[in-house]
Design an enzyme around this catalytic site. Structure first.
Site, PDB file in Angstrom:
ATOM      1  N   ASP A  89       0.871  -1.177   0.000  1.00 53.57           N
ATOM      2  CA  ASP A  89       0.000   0.000   0.000  1.00 53.57           C
ATOM      3  C   ASP A  89       0.911   1.231   0.000  1.00 53.57           C
ATOM      4  O   ASP A  89       2.138   1.094   0.020  1.00 53.57           O
ATOM      5  CB  ASP A  89      -0.970  -0.040   1.184  1.00 53.57           C
ATOM      6  N   GLY A  91       0.566   4.045   2.118  1.00 51.36           N
ATOM      7  CA  GLY A  91       0.501   4.892   3.315  1.00 51.36           C
ATOM      8  C   GLY A  91      -0.783   5.713   3.316  1.00 51.36           C
ATOM      9  O   GLY A  91      -1.099   6.378   4.298  1.00 51.36           O
ATOM     10  N   GLY A  92      -1.529   5.675   2.213  1.00 51.37           N
ATOM     11  CA  GLY A  92      -2.760   6.465   2.096  1.00 51.37           C
ATOM     12  C   GLY A  92      -3.785   6.107   3.154  1.00 51.37           C
ATOM     13  O   GLY A  92      -4.447   6.988   3.707  1.00 51.37           O
ATOM     14  N   PHE A  93      -3.900   4.813   3.457  1.00 47.91           N
ATOM     15  CA  PHE A  93      -4.896   4.414   4.447  1.00 47.91           C
ATOM     16  C   PHE A  93      -4.563   5.006   5.814  1.00 47.91           C
ATOM     17  O   PHE A  93      -5.444   5.411   6.564  1.00 47.91           O
ATOM     18  CB  PHE A  93      -4.998   2.882   4.533  1.00 47.91           C
ATOM     19  N   ASP A 143      -2.889   8.228  -1.754  1.00 42.75           N
ATOM     20  CA  ASP A 143      -4.208   8.851  -1.851  1.00 42.75           C
ATOM     21  C   ASP A 143      -4.631   9.347  -0.482  1.00 42.75           C
ATOM     22  O   ASP A 143      -4.017   9.025   0.524  1.00 42.75           O
ATOM     23  CB  ASP A 143      -5.249   7.859  -2.401  1.00 42.75           C
ATOM     24  N   GLN A 185     -11.355   7.106  -5.506  1.00 37.22           N
ATOM     25  CA  GLN A 185     -11.979   7.584  -4.262  1.00 37.22           C
ATOM     26  C   GLN A 185     -13.335   8.180  -4.609  1.00 37.22           C
ATOM     27  O   GLN A 185     -13.836   7.952  -5.700  1.00 37.22           O
ATOM     28  CB  GLN A 185     -11.054   8.614  -3.582  1.00 37.22           C
ATOM     29  N   GLY A 212     -11.429   3.704  -0.017  1.00 37.00           N
ATOM     30  CA  GLY A 212     -12.457   4.425   0.734  1.00 37.00           C
ATOM     31  C   GLY A 212     -13.690   3.617   1.050  1.00 37.00           C
ATOM     32  O   GLY A 212     -14.737   4.175   1.386  1.00 37.00           O
ATOM     33  N   ASP A 262      -7.622  -7.610   0.000  1.00 39.29           N
ATOM     34  CA  ASP A 262      -6.742  -7.784   1.155  1.00 39.29           C
ATOM     35  C   ASP A 262      -7.560  -7.447   2.375  1.00 39.29           C
ATOM     36  O   ASP A 262      -8.494  -6.644   2.295  1.00 39.29           O
ATOM     37  CB  ASP A 262      -5.544  -6.817   1.094  1.00 39.29           C
ATOM     38  N   CYS A 300     -11.418 -29.440   6.321  1.00 41.48           N
ATOM     39  CA  CYS A 300     -10.348 -28.450   6.101  1.00 41.48           C
ATOM     40  C   CYS A 300      -8.985 -29.142   6.157  1.00 41.48           C
ATOM     41  O   CYS A 300      -8.701 -29.905   7.079  1.00 41.48           O
ATOM     42  CB  CYS A 300     -10.434 -27.354   7.162  1.00 41.48           C
ATOM     43  N   CYS A 302      -6.061 -27.832   6.758  1.00 42.07           N
ATOM     44  CA  CYS A 302      -5.008 -27.123   7.514  1.00 42.07           C
ATOM     45  C   CYS A 302      -4.534 -27.985   8.694  1.00 42.07           C
ATOM     46  O   CYS A 302      -5.260 -28.869   9.147  1.00 42.07           O
ATOM     47  CB  CYS A 302      -5.523 -25.761   7.991  1.00 42.07           C
ATOM     48  N   CYS A 305      -6.908 -28.382  11.744  1.00 38.62           N
ATOM     49  CA  CYS A 305      -8.066 -29.276  11.569  1.00 38.62           C
ATOM     50  C   CYS A 305      -7.638 -30.731  11.368  1.00 38.62           C
ATOM     51  O   CYS A 305      -8.355 -31.645  11.759  1.00 38.62           O
ATOM     52  CB  CYS A 305      -8.908 -28.813  10.391  1.00 38.62           C
ATOM     53  N   HIS A 331      -5.693 -21.856  10.050  1.00 41.83           N
ATOM     54  CA  HIS A 331      -7.048 -22.280   9.685  1.00 41.83           C
ATOM     55  C   HIS A 331      -7.791 -21.175   8.938  1.00 41.83           C
ATOM     56  O   HIS A 331      -8.366 -21.405   7.873  1.00 41.83           O
ATOM     57  CB  HIS A 331      -7.878 -22.718  10.899  1.00 41.83           C
TER      58      HIS A 331
HETATM   59 ZN   LIG Z   1      -8.667 -25.744   9.272  1.00 40.09          ZN
END
Ligand SMILES: [Zn+2]
Length: 370
Positions: A89, A91-93, A143, A185, A212, A262, A300, A302, A305, A331
């Site tokens: 990013d 830095g705008g946020f 921004d 924006q 935004g 994201d 799942c 992972c 799990c 997870h």
């Molecule tokens: Zn999992």
């Protein structure tokens, strides 16, 4: 950067985005690695969740450890050991989120560092220069993201300033080596959004982000903005919805033609034992899980799990063992990446509508407790 659309279903697109550090399948979800780490996970862990690309925060990295360190270590990829693509990013946020710690003018923004109170000046040129030094595959323009509750006048001022900054970023970025995305924006006003996009389009960016949003507005409001804006965006460029969101928000945005996401939600919530599953959220801190022999989610793949019961993971969280941070983050990220994989497959087979309806039905059913 090369972006290829492989299939469409309604407004949704299945694509392949080729970047300097590899290809990613879109729609894609990027976990957030604020300071050059997806908290509690190493890069191998991150990759096992199905993640292909991550996000780094320019302002935070520029403050800690600082560009001198990252530069000497060969850039952000080498420094953190992540071989896949990275989007940073600008830095705008933080222009919004650190509102009480910054002063802003047409030339740029001055922050007071959250850690040591140091002053740090970010201009459009500096924001782009830092991202180039980090070696990001996709850099974002600087921004100004106004508060969701700001009056229209303030939103319009922020939008105009963002346009001037976008122009300066475009000039400073030149030809790369990666890709530079513009950020639309304009709050929730369709007319401002259109004007913001048209100004950006005249500069020509490799991709377009919707900024935004995900800052307090309701889902229907956000979806109305996407419905008005997305038909204006060029078909052949990737579209990135910044900071979104919950699983249901991702499904709704994919159906509307978004390619990149994201959000801190899966990682942050994972560390707080708030777990996403196909049948809704499991709040593992609840004592109802103390004797629950079942995994968080039966199918799942992972490690949490595959190897552990909810009862054991509940226990790890209760005693504050760092292992719970890793397992629960694994997870949640695996859940997000499998959801995106399912949506991509549904676009490929042109059954996204059924897939989205099925997702909603399952979410309503709620997780079983044994
Ligand atoms: Zn999992």
């Amino acid at each position: 950067m090369r972006f290829e659309r492989l299939a469409t279903d309604g407004r949704a697109r299945l694509g392949c985005l080729a970047l300097g550090h590899g290809q990613i399948d879109t729609p894609a979800f990027m976990p957030v690695g604020t300071y050059g780490a997806v908290k509690a996970l190493d890069p191998t862990d991150v990759a096992t969740t199905g993640t292909q690309m991550i996000l780094g925060n320019t302002l935070h990295l520029a403050l800690r450890p600082g560009l001198e360190v990252i530069g000497r270590m060969g850039g952000l990829h080498a420094f953190m050991g992540w071989r896949g693509p990275i989007l940073t990013d600008s830095g705008g946020f933080q222009v919004m989120s650190l509102a009480h710690r910054r002063s802003i003018d047409d030339d740029g923004v001055t922050f007071q560092a959250p850690v040591d109170g140091r002053r740090f000046r970010l201009t459009p040129e500096r924001a782009v220069g830092i991202q180039q030094e980090l070696g990001s595959d996709i850099a974002m323009v600087l921004d100004q993201c106004p508060s969701y509750l700001a009056p229209r006048e303030e939103i319009e001022t922020a939008m105009r300033r963002s346009q001037l900054w976008a122009e300066r970023c475009r000039r400073a970025y030149g030809d790369g080596p990666g890709a530079l995305f513009g950020i639309v924006q304009g709050g929730v006003d369709p007319d401002l959004r259109r004007r913001s996009f048209e100004a950006l389009a005249s500069l020509g960016f490799e991709g377009y982000a919707v900024g935004g949003l995900a800052i307090g507005e309701s889902a229907p409001t956000r979806e109305a903005v996407l419905d008005a804006l997305i038909p204006l965006l060029p078909e052949d460029r990737p579209r990135y919805l910044m900071g979104v969101g919950k699983p249901a928000d991702l499904v709704a945005a994919v159906c509307r033609g978004i390619d990149l996401f994201d959000c801190v939600l899966p990682t942050r919530n994972g560390r707080n034992a708030h777990l996403f599953t196909a049948t809704g959220v499991v709040r593992l801190r609840n004592s109802r899980y103390r004797f629950d022999e079942s995994p968080i989610e039966p199918d799942c793949p992972c490690p949490a799990c595959r190897h552990h019961s909810r009862a054991y993971l509940h226990h790890l969280d209760r005693i504050g063992d760092p292992l719970s941070l890793r397992l629960l983050t694994l997870h949640n990220l695996t859940y997000y990446q499998r959801l995106l994989a399912r949506l991509r497959e549904a676009i490929r087979t042109r059954c996204l509508g059924e897939c989205a309806a099925d997702f909603e039905r399952q979410q309503r059913s709620g997780p079983a407790v044994r």
